[in-house]
Every structure is written in structure tokens, then in C-alpha cells.
Scaffold this motif. Structure first.
Motif, PDB file in Angstrom:
ATOM      1  N   VAL A 147     -11.260  10.895  -1.714  1.00 36.05           N
ATOM      2  CA  VAL A 147     -12.644  11.025  -2.191  1.00 36.05           C
ATOM      3  C   VAL A 147     -13.625  11.051  -1.033  1.00 36.05           C
ATOM      4  CG1 VAL A 147     -14.451   9.975  -3.611  1.00 36.05           C
ATOM      5  CG2 VAL A 147     -12.061   9.931  -4.376  1.00 36.05           C
ATOM      6  N   HIS A 148     -13.428  10.147  -0.056  1.00 33.10           N
ATOM      7  CA  HIS A 148     -14.374  10.053   1.056  1.00 33.10           C
ATOM      8  C   HIS A 148     -13.820  10.600   2.361  1.00 33.10           C
ATOM      9  CE1 HIS A 148     -17.333   7.828  -1.234  1.00 33.10           C
ATOM     10  NE2 HIS A 148     -16.382   7.008  -1.652  1.00 33.10           N
ATOM     11  N   ALA A 149     -12.554  10.999   2.388  1.00 29.61           N
ATOM     12  CA  ALA A 149     -11.927  11.514   3.609  1.00 29.61           C
ATOM     13  C   ALA A 149     -12.193  10.576   4.788  1.00 29.61           C
ATOM     14  CB  ALA A 149     -12.434  12.921   3.922  1.00 29.61           C
ATOM     15  N   THR A 150     -12.029   9.292   4.531  1.00 24.61           N
ATOM     16  CA  THR A 150     -12.320   8.278   5.540  1.00 24.61           C
ATOM     17  C   THR A 150     -11.143   8.103   6.484  1.00 24.61           C
ATOM     18  OG1 THR A 150     -13.708   7.125   3.951  1.00 24.61           O
ATOM     19  CG2 THR A 150     -13.026   5.881   5.890  1.00 24.61           C
ATOM     20  N   ARG A 151     -11.426   8.124   7.767  1.00 23.51           N
ATOM     21  CA  ARG A 151     -10.375   7.977   8.771  1.00 23.51           C
ATOM     22  C   ARG A 151     -10.372   6.585   9.403  1.00 23.51           C
ATOM     23  NH1 ARG A 151      -8.485  12.902  11.023  1.00 23.51           N
ATOM     24  NH2 ARG A 151      -9.368  14.724  10.012  1.00 23.51           N
ATOM     25  N   THR A 152     -11.506   5.907   9.417  1.00 22.14           N
ATOM     26  CA  THR A 152     -11.669   4.718  10.240  1.00 22.14           C
ATOM     27  C   THR A 152     -10.669   3.615   9.903  1.00 22.14           C
ATOM     28  OG1 THR A 152     -14.013   5.197  10.378  1.00 22.14           O
ATOM     29  CG2 THR A 152     -13.320   2.996  11.032  1.00 22.14           C
ATOM     30  N   LEU A 153     -10.646   3.190   8.624  1.00 25.12           N
ATOM     31  CA  LEU A 153      -9.809   2.064   8.262  1.00 25.12           C
ATOM     32  C   LEU A 153      -8.347   2.446   8.111  1.00 25.12           C
ATOM     33  CD1 LEU A 153     -12.032   0.186   5.656  1.00 25.12           C
ATOM     34  CD2 LEU A 153     -11.473  -0.535   7.979  1.00 25.12           C
ATOM     35  N   ILE A 154      -8.104   3.567   7.419  1.00 24.98           N
ATOM     36  CA  ILE A 154      -6.731   3.867   7.064  1.00 24.98           C
ATOM     37  C   ILE A 154      -5.918   4.394   8.236  1.00 24.98           C
ATOM     38  CG2 ILE A 154      -6.921   4.184   4.585  1.00 24.98           C
ATOM     39  CD1 ILE A 154      -7.810   6.888   4.895  1.00 24.98           C
ATOM     40  N   GLN A 155      -6.582   4.831   9.326  1.00 24.45           N
ATOM     41  CA  GLN A 155      -5.813   5.254  10.494  1.00 24.45           C
ATOM     42  C   GLN A 155      -5.438   4.072  11.373  1.00 24.45           C
ATOM     43  OE1 GLN A 155      -7.777   8.431  12.610  1.00 24.45           O
ATOM     44  NE2 GLN A 155      -6.532   9.954  11.554  1.00 24.45           N
ATOM     45  N   LYS A 156      -6.111   2.938  11.209  1.00 23.13           N
ATOM     46  CA  LYS A 156      -5.762   1.752  11.975  1.00 23.13           C
ATOM     47  C   LYS A 156      -4.662   1.010  11.228  1.00 23.13           C
ATOM     48  CE  LYS A 156     -10.339   1.247  14.082  1.00 23.13           C
ATOM     49  NZ  LYS A 156     -11.532   0.392  14.249  1.00 23.13           N
ATOM     50  N   ARG A 157      -3.446   1.498  11.403  1.00 24.63           N
ATOM     51  CA  ARG A 157      -2.353   1.005  10.584  1.00 24.63           C
ATOM     52  C   ARG A 157      -2.001  -0.446  10.878  1.00 24.63           C
ATOM     53  NH1 ARG A 157       2.508   5.120  10.545  1.00 24.63           N
ATOM     54  NH2 ARG A 157       1.993   5.396  12.724  1.00 24.63           N
ATOM     55  N   HIS A 158      -2.399  -0.954  12.051  1.00 20.83           N
ATOM     56  CA  HIS A 158      -2.103  -2.352  12.339  1.00 20.83           C
ATOM     57  C   HIS A 158      -2.888  -3.282  11.419  1.00 20.83           C
ATOM     58  CE1 HIS A 158      -5.744  -1.553  14.719  1.00 20.83           C
ATOM     59  NE2 HIS A 158      -5.988  -2.841  14.613  1.00 20.83           N
ATOM     60  N   LEU A 159      -4.018  -2.797  10.891  1.00 22.74           N
ATOM     61  CA  LEU A 159      -4.793  -3.617   9.956  1.00 22.74           C
ATOM     62  C   LEU A 159      -4.044  -3.835   8.649  1.00 22.74           C
ATOM     63  CD1 LEU A 159      -8.406  -2.143  10.372  1.00 22.74           C
ATOM     64  CD2 LEU A 159      -7.504  -4.299  11.285  1.00 22.74           C
ATOM     65  N   VAL A 160      -3.193  -2.881   8.296  1.00 21.57           N
ATOM     66  CA  VAL A 160      -2.472  -2.975   7.035  1.00 21.57           C
ATOM     67  C   VAL A 160      -1.552  -4.197   7.031  1.00 21.57           C
ATOM     68  CG1 VAL A 160      -0.896  -1.770   5.472  1.00 21.57           C
ATOM     69  CG2 VAL A 160      -2.582  -0.483   6.778  1.00 21.57           C
ATOM     70  N   LYS A 161      -0.992  -4.532   8.179  1.00 19.42           N
ATOM     71  CA  LYS A 161      -0.122  -5.701   8.258  1.00 19.42           C
ATOM     72  C   LYS A 161      -0.881  -6.970   7.884  1.00 19.42           C
ATOM     73  CE  LYS A 161       2.617  -3.586  11.946  1.00 19.42           C
ATOM     74  NZ  LYS A 161       3.058  -3.697  13.358  1.00 19.42           N
ATOM     75  N   PHE A 162      -2.130  -7.077   8.360  1.00 21.64           N
ATOM     76  CA  PHE A 162      -2.932  -8.252   8.045  1.00 21.64           C
ATOM     77  C   PHE A 162      -3.355  -8.248   6.578  1.00 21.64           C
ATOM     78  CE2 PHE A 162      -3.527  -7.704  12.645  1.00 21.64           C
ATOM     79  CZ  PHE A 162      -3.165  -8.963  13.082  1.00 21.64           C
ATOM     80  N   ILE A 163      -3.610  -7.058   6.042  1.00 24.77           N
ATOM     81  CA  ILE A 163      -3.943  -6.951   4.621  1.00 24.77           C
ATOM     82  C   ILE A 163      -2.764  -7.425   3.775  1.00 24.77           C
ATOM     83  CG2 ILE A 163      -4.476  -5.353   2.745  1.00 24.77           C
ATOM     84  CD1 ILE A 163      -6.028  -3.663   4.765  1.00 24.77           C
ATOM     85  N   CYS A 164      -1.568  -6.989   4.144  1.00 24.75           N
ATOM     86  CA  CYS A 164      -0.373  -7.401   3.398  1.00 24.75           C
ATOM     87  C   CYS A 164      -0.147  -8.909   3.506  1.00 24.75           C
ATOM     88  CB  CYS A 164       0.849  -6.643   3.900  1.00 24.75           C
ATOM     89  SG  CYS A 164       0.852  -4.883   3.460  1.00 24.75           S
ATOM     90  N   LEU A 165      -0.352  -9.466   4.679  1.00 28.42           N
ATOM     91  CA  LEU A 165      -0.235 -10.925   4.823  1.00 28.42           C
ATOM     92  C   LEU A 165      -1.250 -11.639   3.938  1.00 28.42           C
ATOM     93  CD1 LEU A 165       0.289 -11.348   8.694  1.00 28.42           C
ATOM     94  CD2 LEU A 165       1.954 -11.792   6.879  1.00 28.42           C
ATOM     95  N   GLY A 166      -2.458 -11.095   3.870  1.00 32.49           N
ATOM     96  CA  GLY A 166      -3.477 -11.666   3.009  1.00 32.49           C
ATOM     97  C   GLY A 166      -3.082 -11.593   1.538  1.00 32.49           C
ATOM     98  N   PHE A 173      -1.349 -18.476  -3.523  1.00 35.45           N
ATOM     99  CA  PHE A 173      -2.433 -19.344  -3.998  1.00 35.45           C
ATOM    100  C   PHE A 173      -2.586 -19.243  -5.517  1.00 35.45           C
ATOM    101  CE2 PHE A 173      -6.938 -19.864  -5.136  1.00 35.45           C
ATOM    102  CZ  PHE A 173      -7.126 -21.185  -4.734  1.00 35.45           C
ATOM    103  N   LEU A 174      -2.558 -18.004  -6.042  1.00 39.36           N
ATOM    104  CA  LEU A 174      -2.699 -17.810  -7.486  1.00 39.36           C
ATOM    105  C   LEU A 174      -1.508 -18.367  -8.257  1.00 39.36           C
ATOM    106  CD1 LEU A 174      -4.084 -14.139  -7.491  1.00 39.36           C
ATOM    107  CD2 LEU A 174      -5.360 -16.221  -8.040  1.00 39.36           C
ATOM    108  N   SER A 175      -0.369 -18.496  -7.581  1.00 36.44           N
ATOM    109  CA  SER A 175       0.844 -19.002  -8.225  1.00 36.44           C
ATOM    110  C   SER A 175       0.985 -20.517  -8.118  1.00 36.44           C
ATOM    111  CB  SER A 175       2.083 -18.338  -7.594  1.00 36.44           C
ATOM    112  OG  SER A 175       2.002 -16.934  -7.664  1.00 36.44           O
ATOM    113  N   LEU A 176       0.089 -21.166  -7.384  1.00 35.10           N
ATOM    114  CA  LEU A 176       0.210 -22.610  -7.168  1.00 35.10           C
ATOM    115  C   LEU A 176       0.227 -23.433  -8.448  1.00 35.10           C
ATOM    116  CD1 LEU A 176      -1.877 -23.503  -3.979  1.00 35.10           C
ATOM    117  CD2 LEU A 176       0.595 -23.668  -4.327  1.00 35.10           C
ATOM    118  N   PRO A 177      -0.599 -23.097  -9.471  1.00 32.46           N
ATOM    119  CA  PRO A 177      -0.539 -23.909 -10.701  1.00 32.46           C
ATOM    120  C   PRO A 177       0.858 -23.998 -11.293  1.00 32.46           C
ATOM    121  CG  PRO A 177      -2.488 -22.518 -10.745  1.00 32.46           C
ATOM    122  CD  PRO A 177      -1.684 -22.102  -9.540  1.00 32.46           C
ATOM    123  N   ILE A 178       1.565 -22.869 -11.327  1.00 35.71           N
ATOM    124  CA  ILE A 178       2.934 -22.878 -11.847  1.00 35.71           C
ATOM    125  C   ILE A 178       3.826 -23.752 -10.981  1.00 35.71           C
ATOM    126  CG2 ILE A 178       5.005 -21.437 -12.102  1.00 35.71           C
ATOM    127  CD1 ILE A 178       3.179 -21.126 -14.409  1.00 35.71           C
TER     128      ILE A 178
END
Length: 358
Positions: A147-166, A173-178
Motif C-alpha cells: 500500500v505504501h511501498a515503504t522501504r525503511t522498516l521492512i528492509q532493516k531485517r535485523h529489526l524483525v528479530k527484535f519484533i519477534c522477541l517482543g 505475559f498474556l499467558s501468565l494467568p493460565i
């Protein structure tokens, strides 16, 4: 947690006489002044359920292992979406490893103690939350790319690792009650169960433990996916980008299958919550209907862990070619057979290397 107060324990908290795994949701009864409703037994052959779990375990173990192998093998062409799908396969694989335990508990009741009860329940919840959060991230990635043809975030693939860790951290955290409230015990006139022991917590506390994970772990990611894929599809159709639309088939299929498997279960949970807080009138018949619905829809949710690899195999041309290439490299098939399969055309996006290899 303290001792369980059996004087206040009612059988509406346990799903049926013959249920060795509780499908109840830990919410208090709003019919406290009335006689307890004794749920009707769910007429599902336990051997059928055990067989289903065994097949799902085997298919998931094989399929998700192959998905991870193909993605990890294709380092050069690995995209942002592939990293998300890799984590999705990991979540499904971890959950599949618990299926033999769930299957055995269907036969003999929960005889494995509280620690294992907490662990397998936690893995089930983490699998669900990480799955929908990862799919929401994929939808945002596709939205930015198309939609936006954005290159900035999605080309920095090292950021994806931190997103996945998050995502993994948020899922935990959401599973803690169980994890905190699940324990193994044996109620009167029933087999041993793995079930939430809320203790003397208030109704408000119980509502928070139910509503917060549902809101942040299901409703919000679902709204994000609907928004992103709605605009993505509109852009593809308006621009007549047939090739890109074809390349999105795998992603759309993954999202659709996830929703078909897990949406019914979560809708039943929402209905149960509305009933127990008085928005929907409660009755014994309605309780039993919801109990049966929870049992059936949870089995449907369990099936999801083995379905993504089947989608990649039947729809994902690049996944098939990548798997065949690995087999040819190790001499499992001839290179002539690989040549006949043909090299699938690379369909990228306007943002660069963001096309999935699946």
C-alpha cells in the motif's frame, strides 16, 4: 495457592463426569443462590480424540520441521515474512510436542502433577497468542510493502528479530494467568484434572484475567489484520497487480485457516464471559451448550498446528521447490527431477526483498 475449598466447589467448574481435561474457564457462577448445574457429558469417543491428537502430532512434527528447514536453508532469499513464518512454525512445533500428553490425559485423567500441567497449558496459550500476533505483524509488513511501498522498516531485517522477541515476550505475559492458576487436583466423584484454581479472588479480578488477554491477544490483532489486508487487497485490485495478488495467496490462506481454527473457540469464550457477567441470561442448558462448544472448538484449535505446512505444500510453489532442492543436494532425488519441477519465478514487492519463499 492454598487449599481448595471443596465446600464452595461446584461441578459446573468441571466439564462433565467423563472429562479428564477441563474446558471450563475459571469464571465464577452468577447462579450462586441456585442449585449447581451438573453438566451433561460430551458424547465424543475418547479414542477418536486420541487418534486425532496422534495424527496432528505426527503431521505437525514432520511438517513444521520441514518448514523450518526450508526457511533456514534459504538464507539469501529469506524475507521478513519468512522470519515471521519461521517463528510461527516454531510455535506450532512446540505446541505439538504437548499433544501426546493431552492425548494421554484424555484416557487416564491428569496424572502428571502440577508442574507439567502448568507447562503444557502455558505452551498452548503461547502458541495461540504468538500465532495471531505474528500474523498481525505479517499483515502490517504486507500493508507497508504494497500500500505504501515503504522501504525503511521492512528492509532493516535485523529489526524483525527484535519484533519477534517482543512477540514471544508479550505472548508469555498474556499467558501468565493460565500458568499461575493452573494446578493438578482430584475433585470429588471425578478423575484428576488440570484446572485453574482461582482461590478467593474477586469476580472483578477474574474478569480482568479473562478480558485483558482476549482484548490484547485476540481482538486487537484481529482488527489490525482486517485493516491491513482490507487496504492491501484494495490496492492490489485497483492497480491490477495480478502477480502480486498471486504471491499473496499463501499468506491469505494461512490467515484464513488460523481464523477458521481459533475464531470459533474464542467466540465461545466471549459468549461464556458475557453469560457469566449477566449480559446474557444464564441457565443450566446454556452452560452445558457452552461447555460442549468449548470442547469441540478447542479440538479444532488443536488441529491448526499441523495445517500451515499443508498450505505451503499445496499452494506455495517456492516452498515445494526449496524442499526439492534440499533433497536433490543430499541425493534423495535426482537433479533431473528437480529440473522438471522448474524454478518458480520470483515475485517480489515494491519494497524489495519482502516476498516469501513459501
Amino acid at each position: 495457592m492454598g487449599e481448595i475449598n471443596w465446600d464452595n466447589f461446584s461441578f459446573d467448574d468441571i466439564f462433565g463426569d467423563d472429562s479428564n481435561y477441563s474446558y471450563s474457564t475459571g469464571m465464577p457462577s452468577v447462579l450462586s443462590d441456585s442449585a449447581p448445574c451438573r453438566p451433561e457429558s460430551l458424547e465424543i469417543n475418547k479414542n477418536i480424540i486420541i487418534t486425532i491428537y496422534a495424527l496432528v502430532f505426527l503431521l505437525s512434527l514432520l511438517g513444521n520441521s520441514l518448514v523450518m528447514l526450508v526457511i533456514l536453508y534459504n538464507r539469501i532469499s529469506r524475507s521478513v515474512t519468512d522470519v515471521y513464518l519461521l517463528n510461527l512454525a516454531m510455535a506450532d512445533l512446540l505446541f505439538a510436542l504437548t499433544l501426546p500428553i493431552w492425548a494421554a490425559s484424555k484416557k487416564n485423567g491428569w496424572t502428571y502433577g502440577t508442574p507439567l500441567c502448568k507447562v503444557v497449558s502455558l505452551l498452548k496459550e503461547v502458541n495461540f497468542y504468538s500465532g495471531i500476533l505474528l500474523l498481525a505483524c505479517i499483515s502490517v509488513d504486507r500493508y507497508l510493502a504494497i500500500v505504501h511501498a515503504t522501504r525503511t522498516l521492512i528492509q532493516k531485517r535485523h529489526l524483525v528479530k527484535f519484533i519477534c522477541l517482543g512477540i514471544w515476550a508479550l505472548s508469555l505475559f498474556l499467558s501468565l494467568p493460565i500458568f499461575l492458576f493452573r494446578k493438578a487436583f482430584t475433585p470429588p466423584n471425578s478423575g484428576p484434572v488440570c484446572y485453574e484454581d482461582i482461590g478467593n479472588n474477586t469476580t472483578k479480578c477474574r474478569l480482568v484475567l479473562r478480558i485483558l488477554p482476549q482484548t490484547f491477544g485476540f481482538i486487537l490483532p484481529l482488527l489490525v489484520m482486517l485493516f491491513c489486508y482490507g487496504f492491501t487487497l484494495r490496492t492490489l485490485f485497483e492497480a491490477h497487480m495480478g502477480q502480486k495478488h498471486k504471491a499473496m495467496r499463501v499468506i491469505f490462506a494461512v490467515v484464513l485457516v488460523f481464523l477458521l481454527c481459533w475464531l470459533p473457540y474464542n467466540l465461545v469464550l466471549v459468549t461464556d464471559t458475557l453469560m457469566r457477567v449477566g449480559v446474557i441470561q444464564e441457565s443450566c442448558e446454556r452452560r452445558n451448550d457452552i461447555g460442549r462448544a468449548l470442547a469441540v472448538t478447542e479440538i479444532l484449535g488443536f488441529l491448526h498446528s499441523c495445517l500451515n505446512p499443508l498450505i505451503y505444500a499445496f499452494i506455495g510453489q517456492k516452498f515445494r521447490h526449496g524442499l526439492l532442492r534440499i533433497m536433490a543436494t543430499h541425493g534423495l532425488i535426482s537433479k533431473d527431477f528437480l529440473a522438471k519441477d522448474g524454478r518458480p519465478s520470483f515475485v517480489g514487492s515494491s519494497s524489495g526483498n519482502t516476498s516469501t519463499t513459501l
